[in-house]
Design a protein around this motif. Sequence first.
Motif, PDB file in Angstrom:
ATOM      1  N   PRO A  65     -10.469 -28.671  -5.376  1.00 43.85           N
ATOM      2  CA  PRO A  65     -10.364 -29.346  -6.677  1.00 43.85           C
ATOM      3  C   PRO A  65     -11.576 -29.249  -7.594  1.00 43.85           C
ATOM      4  CG  PRO A  65      -9.414 -30.710  -4.970  1.00 43.85           C
ATOM      5  CD  PRO A  65     -10.064 -29.546  -4.277  1.00 43.85           C
ATOM      6  N   PRO A  66     -12.822 -29.286  -7.095  1.00 41.78           N
ATOM      7  CA  PRO A  66     -13.957 -29.225  -8.026  1.00 41.78           C
ATOM      8  C   PRO A  66     -14.042 -27.920  -8.828  1.00 41.78           C
ATOM      9  CG  PRO A  66     -14.674 -30.115  -5.929  1.00 41.78           C
ATOM     10  CD  PRO A  66     -13.280 -29.613  -5.741  1.00 41.78           C
ATOM     11  N   ARG A  67     -13.327 -26.888  -8.434  1.00 38.09           N
ATOM     12  CA  ARG A  67     -13.384 -25.598  -9.133  1.00 38.09           C
ATOM     13  C   ARG A  67     -12.306 -25.419 -10.194  1.00 38.09           C
ATOM     14  NH1 ARG A  67     -14.653 -21.545  -4.151  1.00 38.09           N
ATOM     15  NH2 ARG A  67     -16.756 -22.320  -3.751  1.00 38.09           N
ATOM     16  N   TRP A  68     -11.521 -26.439 -10.477  1.00 36.88           N
ATOM     17  CA  TRP A  68     -10.398 -26.319 -11.411  1.00 36.88           C
ATOM     18  C   TRP A  68     -10.529 -27.335 -12.535  1.00 36.88           C
ATOM     19  CZ3 TRP A  68      -6.634 -22.578 -10.571  1.00 36.88           C
ATOM     20  CH2 TRP A  68      -6.708 -21.924  -9.343  1.00 36.88           C
ATOM     21  N   GLN A  69      -9.984 -26.981 -13.714  1.00 36.25           N
ATOM     22  CA  GLN A  69      -9.961 -27.905 -14.847  1.00 36.25           C
ATOM     23  C   GLN A  69      -8.517 -28.099 -15.303  1.00 36.25           C
ATOM     24  OE1 GLN A  69     -12.329 -26.167 -17.909  1.00 36.25           O
ATOM     25  NE2 GLN A  69     -10.668 -24.929 -18.710  1.00 36.25           N
ATOM     26  N   VAL A  70      -8.235 -29.246 -15.870  1.00 35.64           N
ATOM     27  CA  VAL A  70      -6.879 -29.631 -16.256  1.00 35.64           C
ATOM     28  C   VAL A  70      -6.535 -29.093 -17.641  1.00 35.64           C
ATOM     29  CG1 VAL A  70      -5.357 -31.588 -16.700  1.00 35.64           C
ATOM     30  CG2 VAL A  70      -7.024 -31.707 -14.835  1.00 35.64           C
ATOM     31  N   CYS A  71      -5.374 -28.422 -17.744  1.00 31.45           N
ATOM     32  CA  CYS A  71      -4.862 -27.921 -19.027  1.00 31.45           C
ATOM     33  C   CYS A  71      -3.675 -28.750 -19.516  1.00 31.45           C
ATOM     34  CB  CYS A  71      -4.409 -26.474 -18.895  1.00 31.45           C
ATOM     35  SG  CYS A  71      -5.750 -25.307 -18.786  1.00 31.45           S
ATOM     36  N   THR A  72      -2.842 -29.190 -18.594  1.00 30.31           N
ATOM     37  CA  THR A  72      -1.662 -29.974 -18.961  1.00 30.31           C
ATOM     38  C   THR A  72      -1.525 -31.161 -18.021  1.00 30.31           C
ATOM     39  OG1 THR A  72      -0.151 -28.752 -17.508  1.00 30.31           O
ATOM     40  CG2 THR A  72      -0.425 -27.919 -19.752  1.00 30.31           C
ATOM     41  N   LEU A 132      -6.911 -34.272 -19.695  1.00 29.99           N
ATOM     42  CA  LEU A 132      -7.002 -32.970 -20.354  1.00 29.99           C
ATOM     43  C   LEU A 132      -8.450 -32.529 -20.534  1.00 29.99           C
ATOM     44  CD1 LEU A 132      -4.204 -33.314 -23.042  1.00 29.99           C
ATOM     45  CD2 LEU A 132      -4.094 -32.182 -20.817  1.00 29.99           C
ATOM     46  N   ASP A 133      -8.703 -31.265 -20.216  1.00 30.25           N
ATOM     47  CA  ASP A 133     -10.028 -30.638 -20.314  1.00 30.25           C
ATOM     48  C   ASP A 133     -11.063 -31.270 -19.381  1.00 30.25           C
ATOM     49  OD1 ASP A 133      -9.144 -28.810 -22.255  1.00 30.25           O
ATOM     50  OD2 ASP A 133      -9.465 -30.292 -23.835  1.00 30.25           O
ATOM     51  N   ARG A 134     -10.622 -31.983 -18.387  1.00 28.67           N
ATOM     52  CA  ARG A 134     -11.521 -32.572 -17.389  1.00 28.67           C
ATOM     53  C   ARG A 134     -11.351 -31.812 -16.075  1.00 28.67           C
ATOM     54  NH1 ARG A 134     -13.582 -37.918 -19.124  1.00 28.67           N
ATOM     55  NH2 ARG A 134     -12.797 -38.006 -21.233  1.00 28.67           N
ATOM     56  N   GLY A 135     -12.214 -32.060 -15.129  1.00 27.87           N
ATOM     57  CA  GLY A 135     -12.113 -31.442 -13.818  1.00 27.87           C
ATOM     58  C   GLY A 135     -10.982 -32.047 -12.998  1.00 27.87           C
ATOM     59  N   LEU A 136     -10.385 -31.223 -12.144  1.00 28.09           N
ATOM     60  CA  LEU A 136      -9.292 -31.694 -11.292  1.00 28.09           C
ATOM     61  C   LEU A 136      -9.768 -32.767 -10.328  1.00 28.09           C
ATOM     62  CD1 LEU A 136      -6.380 -31.473 -10.338  1.00 28.09           C
ATOM     63  CD2 LEU A 136      -7.064 -29.543  -8.899  1.00 28.09           C
ATOM     64  N   TRP A 137     -11.032 -32.730  -9.950  1.00 29.40           N
ATOM     65  CA  TRP A 137     -11.560 -33.746  -9.039  1.00 29.40           C
ATOM     66  C   TRP A 137     -11.335 -35.148  -9.601  1.00 29.40           C
ATOM     67  CZ3 TRP A 137     -12.717 -34.361  -4.250  1.00 29.40           C
ATOM     68  CH2 TRP A 137     -13.505 -35.428  -3.849  1.00 29.40           C
ATOM     69  N   VAL A 154      -3.412 -26.570 -14.111  1.00 33.77           N
ATOM     70  CA  VAL A 154      -4.846 -26.281 -14.075  1.00 33.77           C
ATOM     71  C   VAL A 154      -5.149 -24.787 -14.180  1.00 33.77           C
ATOM     72  CG1 VAL A 154      -5.412 -28.317 -12.701  1.00 33.77           C
ATOM     73  CG2 VAL A 154      -4.841 -26.192 -11.544  1.00 33.77           C
ATOM     74  N   VAL A 155      -6.379 -24.478 -14.561  1.00 38.30           N
ATOM     75  CA  VAL A 155      -6.953 -23.132 -14.475  1.00 38.30           C
ATOM     76  C   VAL A 155      -8.329 -23.297 -13.846  1.00 38.30           C
ATOM     77  CG1 VAL A 155      -5.719 -22.162 -16.453  1.00 38.30           C
ATOM     78  CG2 VAL A 155      -7.958 -23.215 -16.794  1.00 38.30           C
ATOM     79  N   ARG A 156      -8.886 -22.192 -13.341  1.00 39.11           N
ATOM     80  CA  ARG A 156     -10.238 -22.257 -12.775  1.00 39.11           C
ATOM     81  C   ARG A 156     -11.241 -22.624 -13.861  1.00 39.11           C
ATOM     82  NH1 ARG A 156     -12.434 -20.237  -7.899  1.00 39.11           N
ATOM     83  NH2 ARG A 156     -10.723 -20.017  -6.451  1.00 39.11           N
ATOM     84  N   LYS A 157     -12.270 -23.350 -13.497  1.00 37.04           N
ATOM     85  CA  LYS A 157     -13.316 -23.704 -14.459  1.00 37.04           C
ATOM     86  C   LYS A 157     -13.920 -22.421 -15.018  1.00 37.04           C
ATOM     87  CE  LYS A 157     -14.647 -28.262 -13.040  1.00 37.04           C
ATOM     88  NZ  LYS A 157     -15.704 -29.132 -12.573  1.00 37.04           N
ATOM     89  N   GLY A 158     -14.171 -22.415 -16.308  1.00 35.24           N
ATOM     90  CA  GLY A 158     -14.705 -21.238 -16.981  1.00 35.24           C
ATOM     91  C   GLY A 158     -13.626 -20.397 -17.637  1.00 35.24           C
ATOM     92  N   GLU A 159     -12.366 -20.559 -17.226  1.00 33.34           N
ATOM     93  CA  GLU A 159     -11.244 -19.865 -17.859  1.00 33.34           C
ATOM     94  C   GLU A 159     -10.707 -20.744 -18.977  1.00 33.34           C
ATOM     95  OE1 GLU A 159      -9.644 -17.707 -13.769  1.00 33.34           O
ATOM     96  OE2 GLU A 159      -8.361 -19.133 -14.784  1.00 33.34           O
ATOM     97  N   THR A 160     -10.040 -20.125 -19.942  1.00 25.35           N
ATOM     98  CA  THR A 160      -9.415 -20.911 -21.002  1.00 25.35           C
ATOM     99  C   THR A 160      -7.948 -21.139 -20.668  1.00 25.35           C
ATOM    100  OG1 THR A 160      -8.908 -18.919 -22.256  1.00 25.35           O
ATOM    101  CG2 THR A 160     -10.966 -20.041 -22.790  1.00 25.35           C
ATOM    102  N   CYS A 161      -7.435 -22.232 -21.166  1.00 17.35           N
ATOM    103  CA  CYS A 161      -6.011 -22.519 -20.957  1.00 17.35           C
ATOM    104  C   CYS A 161      -5.190 -21.465 -21.691  1.00 17.35           C
ATOM    105  CB  CYS A 161      -5.671 -23.905 -21.487  1.00 17.35           C
ATOM    106  SG  CYS A 161      -6.464 -25.237 -20.565  1.00 17.35           S
ATOM    107  N   PRO A 162      -4.054 -21.058 -21.131  1.00 12.36           N
ATOM    108  CA  PRO A 162      -3.202 -20.069 -21.800  1.00 12.36           C
ATOM    109  C   PRO A 162      -2.788 -20.553 -23.183  1.00 12.36           C
ATOM    110  CG  PRO A 162      -2.454 -20.450 -19.552  1.00 12.36           C
ATOM    111  CD  PRO A 162      -3.515 -21.473 -19.852  1.00 12.36           C
TER     112      PRO A 162
END
Length: 115
Positions: free
Chosen positions: A73-80, A41-46, A99-107
């Motif tokens: 993958p390096p452009r995305w972050q984990v939400c769930t 959670l809150d980490r990069g998809l990579w 995931v959402v793109r890095k810089g975006e907030t999770c819904p």
Amino acid sequence: MRRATVVGVGAVLALAAVAASSAEEAAAPGEAGTRPMPDFLDRGLWRVFTRLDRRTRLDVHDVSGRDRRVLWPPRWQVCTQYPAAGTALDRRTTVMIGVVRKGETCPPRVRDARR
């Protein structure tokens, strides 16, 4: 030429995942075939691709509501994540990552479900 670039990137991702999973398997104590699910959670998809065993079934999807394809993958972050961190993983478990793109907030609905 563009196709060769895509194949090259895929090969790099595959090699990184194999190297990381081999190192993790050698260092992981416990039952044969099971290991605990890491906290992504809150980490990069990579990190997901480099920390999970290469044989783990993985379902990655965009939870922003835009239904975008996750290609780099390096452009995305984990939400769930499912299963939750610490849950025992075996070869039959399918890991689901939202995931959402890095810089975006999770819904909001996703953030509330994580608490």
